[in-house]
Every structure is written in structure tokens, then in C-alpha cells.
Design an enzyme around this catalytic site. Structure first.
Site, PDB file in Angstrom:
ATOM      1  N   LYS A   1       0.835  -1.217   0.000  1.00  0.00           N
ATOM      2  CA  LYS A   1       0.000   0.000   0.000  1.00  0.00           C
ATOM      3  C   LYS A   1       0.863   1.258   0.000  1.00  0.00           C
ATOM      4  CE  LYS A   1      -2.089  -1.077   3.886  1.00  0.00           C
ATOM      5  NZ  LYS A   1      -1.397  -2.366   4.171  1.00  0.00           N
TER       6      LYS A   1
ATOM      7  N   ARG B   1      -9.819   0.867   8.383  1.00  0.00           N
ATOM      8  CA  ARG B   1      -9.447  -0.514   8.692  1.00  0.00           C
ATOM      9  C   ARG B   1     -10.574  -1.262   9.373  1.00  0.00           C
ATOM     10  NH1 ARG B   1      -3.500   0.345   8.753  1.00  0.00           N
ATOM     11  NH2 ARG B   1      -2.443  -1.601   9.133  1.00  0.00           N
TER      12      ARG B   1
ATOM     13  N   ARG C   1      11.455  -5.556   5.672  1.00  0.00           N
ATOM     14  CA  ARG C   1      11.145  -4.162   5.306  1.00  0.00           C
ATOM     15  C   ARG C   1      12.034  -3.161   6.040  1.00  0.00           C
ATOM     16  NH1 ARG C   1       5.046  -1.998   5.446  1.00  0.00           N
ATOM     17  NH2 ARG C   1       5.055  -2.868   7.558  1.00  0.00           N
TER      18      ARG C   1
ATOM     19  N   ARG D   1      10.848  -0.679  11.415  1.00  0.00           N
ATOM     20  CA  ARG D   1       9.767  -0.536  12.390  1.00  0.00           C
ATOM     21  C   ARG D   1       9.863  -1.608  13.463  1.00  0.00           C
ATOM     22  NH1 ARG D   1       4.511  -0.064   8.709  1.00  0.00           N
ATOM     23  NH2 ARG D   1       3.695  -1.174  10.522  1.00  0.00           N
TER      24      ARG D   1
ATOM     25  N   ARG E   1      -1.350  -9.042  13.410  1.00  0.00           N
ATOM     26  CA  ARG E   1      -1.698  -8.064  12.370  1.00  0.00           C
ATOM     27  C   ARG E   1      -2.501  -8.704  11.248  1.00  0.00           C
ATOM     28  NH1 ARG E   1       4.051  -5.525  11.409  1.00  0.00           N
ATOM     29  NH2 ARG E   1       2.999  -4.232   9.855  1.00  0.00           N
TER      30      ARG E   1
HETATM   31  P1  ADP Z   1       2.144  -1.852   3.225  1.00  0.00           P
HETATM   32  O1  ADP Z   1       2.165  -0.344   3.189  1.00  0.00           O
HETATM   33  O2  ADP Z   1       0.951  -2.430   2.535  1.00  0.00           O
HETATM   34  O3  ADP Z   1       2.325  -2.409   4.605  1.00  0.00           O
HETATM   35  P2  ADP Z   1       4.773  -1.635   1.888  1.00  0.00           P
HETATM   36  O4  ADP Z   1       4.504  -0.798   0.686  1.00  0.00           O
HETATM   37  O5  ADP Z   1       5.495  -1.033   3.020  1.00  0.00           O
HETATM   38  O6  ADP Z   1       3.405  -2.350   2.378  1.00  0.00           O
HETATM   39  O7  ADP Z   1       5.583  -2.943   1.377  1.00  0.00           O
HETATM   40  C1  ADP Z   1       5.957  -3.965   2.309  1.00  0.00           C
HETATM   41  C2  ADP Z   1       7.325  -4.539   1.931  1.00  0.00           C
HETATM   42  O8  ADP Z   1       7.224  -5.310   0.729  1.00  0.00           O
HETATM   43  C3  ADP Z   1       8.412  -3.499   1.658  1.00  0.00           C
HETATM   44  O9  ADP Z   1       9.636  -4.030   2.133  1.00  0.00           O
HETATM   45  C4  ADP Z   1       8.395  -3.352   0.137  1.00  0.00           C
HETATM   46  O10 ADP Z   1       9.685  -2.973  -0.361  1.00  0.00           O
HETATM   47  C5  ADP Z   1       8.013  -4.753  -0.320  1.00  0.00           C
HETATM   48  N1  ADP Z   1       7.137  -4.774  -1.507  1.00  0.00           N
HETATM   49  C6  ADP Z   1       6.134  -3.921  -1.819  1.00  0.00           C
HETATM   50  N2  ADP Z   1       5.517  -4.291  -2.959  1.00  0.00           N
HETATM   51  C7  ADP Z   1       6.138  -5.422  -3.381  1.00  0.00           C
HETATM   52  C8  ADP Z   1       5.968  -6.313  -4.523  1.00  0.00           C
HETATM   53  N3  ADP Z   1       5.013  -6.078  -5.427  1.00  0.00           N
HETATM   54  N4  ADP Z   1       6.801  -7.368  -4.616  1.00  0.00           N
HETATM   55  C9  ADP Z   1       7.766  -7.610  -3.687  1.00  0.00           C
HETATM   56  N5  ADP Z   1       7.986  -6.822  -2.603  1.00  0.00           N
HETATM   57  C10 ADP Z   1       7.183  -5.745  -2.454  1.00  0.00           C
HETATM   58  P1  ADP Z   2       0.890  -2.016   7.836  1.00  0.00           P
HETATM   59  O1  ADP Z   2       0.344  -1.561   6.529  1.00  0.00           O
HETATM   60  O2  ADP Z   2       2.246  -2.628   7.720  1.00  0.00           O
HETATM   61  O3  ADP Z   2      -0.060  -2.880   8.605  1.00  0.00           O
HETATM   62  P2  ADP Z   2       0.535   0.649   9.096  1.00  0.00           P
HETATM   63  O4  ADP Z   2       1.712   1.527   9.062  1.00  0.00           O
HETATM   64  O5  ADP Z   2      -0.596   0.968   8.191  1.00  0.00           O
HETATM   65  O6  ADP Z   2       1.111  -0.822   8.835  1.00  0.00           O
HETATM   66  O7  ADP Z   2      -0.034   0.529  10.574  1.00  0.00           O
HETATM   67  C1  ADP Z   2       0.799   0.226  11.669  1.00  0.00           C
HETATM   68  C2  ADP Z   2      -0.052   0.057  12.925  1.00  0.00           C
HETATM   69  O8  ADP Z   2      -0.706   1.305  13.229  1.00  0.00           O
HETATM   70  C3  ADP Z   2      -1.178  -0.968  12.828  1.00  0.00           C
HETATM   71  O9  ADP Z   2      -0.729  -2.291  13.124  1.00  0.00           O
HETATM   72  C4  ADP Z   2      -2.165  -0.428  13.862  1.00  0.00           C
HETATM   73  O10 ADP Z   2      -1.753  -0.753  15.175  1.00  0.00           O
HETATM   74  C5  ADP Z   2      -2.031   1.063  13.696  1.00  0.00           C
HETATM   75  N1  ADP Z   2      -2.989   1.633  12.702  1.00  0.00           N
HETATM   76  C6  ADP Z   2      -2.672   2.251  11.524  1.00  0.00           C
HETATM   77  N2  ADP Z   2      -3.780   2.654  10.885  1.00  0.00           N
HETATM   78  C7  ADP Z   2      -4.835   2.266  11.668  1.00  0.00           C
HETATM   79  C8  ADP Z   2      -6.260   2.358  11.547  1.00  0.00           C
HETATM   80  N3  ADP Z   2      -6.842   2.939  10.463  1.00  0.00           N
HETATM   81  N4  ADP Z   2      -7.021   1.853  12.557  1.00  0.00           N
HETATM   82  C9  ADP Z   2      -6.469   1.274  13.636  1.00  0.00           C
HETATM   83  N5  ADP Z   2      -5.143   1.139  13.811  1.00  0.00           N
HETATM   84  C10 ADP Z   2      -4.319   1.623  12.833  1.00  0.00           C
END
Ligand code: ADP
Ligand code: ADP
Ligand code: ZN
Length: 219
Positions: free
Chosen positions: A13, A88, A127, A161, A172
Site C-alpha cells: 500500500k 481498517r 522491510r 519498524r 496483524r
Molecule cells: P504496506 O504499506 O501495505 O504495509 P509496503 O509498501 O510497506 O506495504 O511494502 C511492504 C514490503 O514489501 C516493503 O519491504 C516493500 O519494499 C516490499 N514490496 C512492496 N511491494 C512489493 C511487490 N510487489 N513485490 C515484492 N515486494 C514488495
Molecule cells: P501495515 O500496513 O504494515 O499494517 P501501518 O503503518 O498501516 O502498517 O499501521 C501500523 C499500525 O498502526 C497498525 O498495526 C495499527 O496498530 C495502527 N494503525 C494504523 N492505521 C490504523 C487504523 N486505520 N485503525 C487502527 N489502527 C491503525
């Protein structure tokens, strides 16, 4: 145009929202980034969110809805935004609909990225991100082109993180399937849900998302 990125933790995302932000001139709004900033600054919200985030659970709807309501009302969001990590829960989605309706706005598209749970664990474990601009990288899957230099901004400082570990990953993913996945039928019923294959490589996912967004823009 107002968009939502939807998918489990590690789906891509943030990576894709950053690319769409610059391609379409939209503002990326990440509740995860906002909450981490609040924790780092030691604000009242940060104090309440810290342990919840460390455990991989969801922060309360009241807190995240109030953060987003405040942010969306700022002038730079008037030309369009991409929500990354919000809503979420169905309660958050309903609150978002209410605040947008009140200001004559709406969600134009919800972009779902589908990724197998098994692949997510590797993505999260490896990551790291640029301390300066937030660009996401991965030890195995997506290293910077030049070692230790951010592709996007040229900085050389990176962070990991605390919650990106195997222990929180189970919580999660469970939170995603139990509390966030119900948003799929919620937005499908409103005719705005679009899904792409998040298992494809990063550039291919961007290509698919851009094709979808271009289609939304024509309506
Ligand atoms: P999210 O915001 O949904 O948690 P991120 O954009 O931070 O996800 O991506 C999670 C991890 O996966 C990062 O380390 C990123 O570099 C990697 N990643 C993102 N998209 C892809 C993909 N299409 N294929 C392989 N690795 C990816
Ligand atoms: P990822 O895409 O890797 O799950 P985020 O950076 O979006 O991570 O979120 C990290 C943490 O922040 C989540 O595990 C949750 O604890 C909190 N969080 C983020 N956005 C929300 C939301 N919209 N509602 C509730 N908790 C949230
Ligand atoms: Zn950077």
C-alpha cells in the site's frame, strides 16, 4: 479524485501510494505514519497508541477517525488524496463516508491489492524505509539501486519498524482478516472496489493500478 489503498500489512500500500501520489498529484495520508509520529513525539494520542501498535492490534476507531478528520479538512487535501491504512474497520469506513458527505466529497475508488499471507511475512520481515522520505525497501525483494542510498531522495539513513517482526505478524494478519476484510463487500456494494494482483512485481502492480485509476478518472 479520492482513493483508498486496501490490503493486508505488507501488501504494498505505502509503496504504491507513493507512486500514485506523484503520478496523479494526490496527497498520501497514512494513519500508520501519523500514529508513529505521535508515538515519537510523545503526544497524548501517541501514549495511548504505543502499546497497541507494538502488539499488532488496531488502535481505537475514535483516535484514528479524529486524526483523519482533522487532516482531510486541511486545504492541500481538497485536490484529492490517497488513504493508506485507513479505513481498517467498517466503523471507520462509515465515519469516513459521513465526513466526506458533509463536505460534498466522496471516495472514487478503493484499490485492493491481493497478496498471499505466506508472501506477506517475508515482505514485512525484510522491510526498511528511508528516514528522510519514507520510501519502503526490502532486504531480499527490493534493495536500493545504489547500496545505502535512497532511490527517491538520495538520503543514506534508513529505519526499521519495531512492529515488523514475526511475533506481531500473526496478530496483524488476524486483525486484517477479522476487522478489515469486511470492507471489501462494503465497498463492492458501493461499486467502487477495484482489485489488482499484488503478487506481481512492484512496477507491474503500479502499471495495473494506473490503468485502474485512469479508468476511474474518465468517469
Ligand atoms: P504496506 O504499506 O501495505 O504495509 P509496503 O509498501 O510497506 O506495504 O511494502 C511492504 C514490503 O514489501 C516493503 O519491504 C516493500 O519494499 C516490499 N514490496 C512492496 N511491494 C512489493 C511487490 N510487489 N513485490 C515484492 N515486494 C514488495
Ligand atoms: P501495515 O500496513 O504494515 O499494517 P501501518 O503503518 O498501516 O502498517 O499501521 C501500523 C499500525 O498502526 C497498525 O498495526 C495499527 O496498530 C495502527 N494503525 C494504523 N492505521 C490504523 C487504523 N486505520 N485503525 C487502527 N489502527 C491503525
Ligand atoms: Zn528517501
Amino acid at each position: 479524485m479520492n482513493l483508498i489503498m486496501l490490503g493486508p500489512p505488507g501488501a504494498g500500500k505505502g509503496t504504491q501510494a507513493k507512486r500514485l501520489e506523484s503520478a496523479y498529484g494526490l496527497v498520501q495520508l497514512s494513519t500508520g505514519d501519523m500514529l508513529r509520529a505521535a508515538v515519537a513525539a510523545g503526544t497524548e494520542i501517541g501514549k495511548q497508541a504505543k502499546a497497541v501498535m507494538a502488539a499488532g492490534d488496531l488502535v481505537s476507531d475514535d483516535i484514528v477517525v479524529s486524526i483523519i478528520a482533522e487532516r482531510i479538512a486541511e486545504p492541500d487535501c481538497a485536490s484529492g488524496f490517497i488513504l493508506d491504512g485507513f479505513p481498517r474497520t467498517v466503523t471507520q469506513a462509515e465515519a469516513l463516508d459521513a465526513m466526506l458527505t458533509a463536505s460534498n466529497q466522496r471516495i472514487d475508488g478503493v484499490l485492493e491489492m491481493t497478496v498471499d499471507d505466506d508472501a506477506l511475512v517475508g515482505r514485512i520481515a525484510g522491510r526498511f524505509s528511508c528516514t528522510n522520505c519514507g520510501a519502503a525497501y526490502n532486504d531480499e525483494l527490493n534493495r536500493p539501486k545504489v547500496e545505502n542510498v535512497c532511490d527517491l531522495c538520495g538520503a543514506s539513513a534508513f529505519t526499521r519498524r519495531k512492529d515488523d517482526n514475526a511475533e506481531t505478524m500473526g496478530a496483524r494478519l488476524a486483525a486484517y482478516h477479522a476487522q478489515t476484510a469486511p470492507l471489501l463487500p462494503y465497498y463492492a456494494a458501493r461499486g467502487v472496489l477495484r482489485s489488482v494482483d499484488g503478487m506481481a512485481d512492484i512496477d507491474e502492480v503500479t502499471r495495473q493500478l494506473r490503468a485502474v485509476v485512469d479508468g476511474i478518472g474518465e468517469n
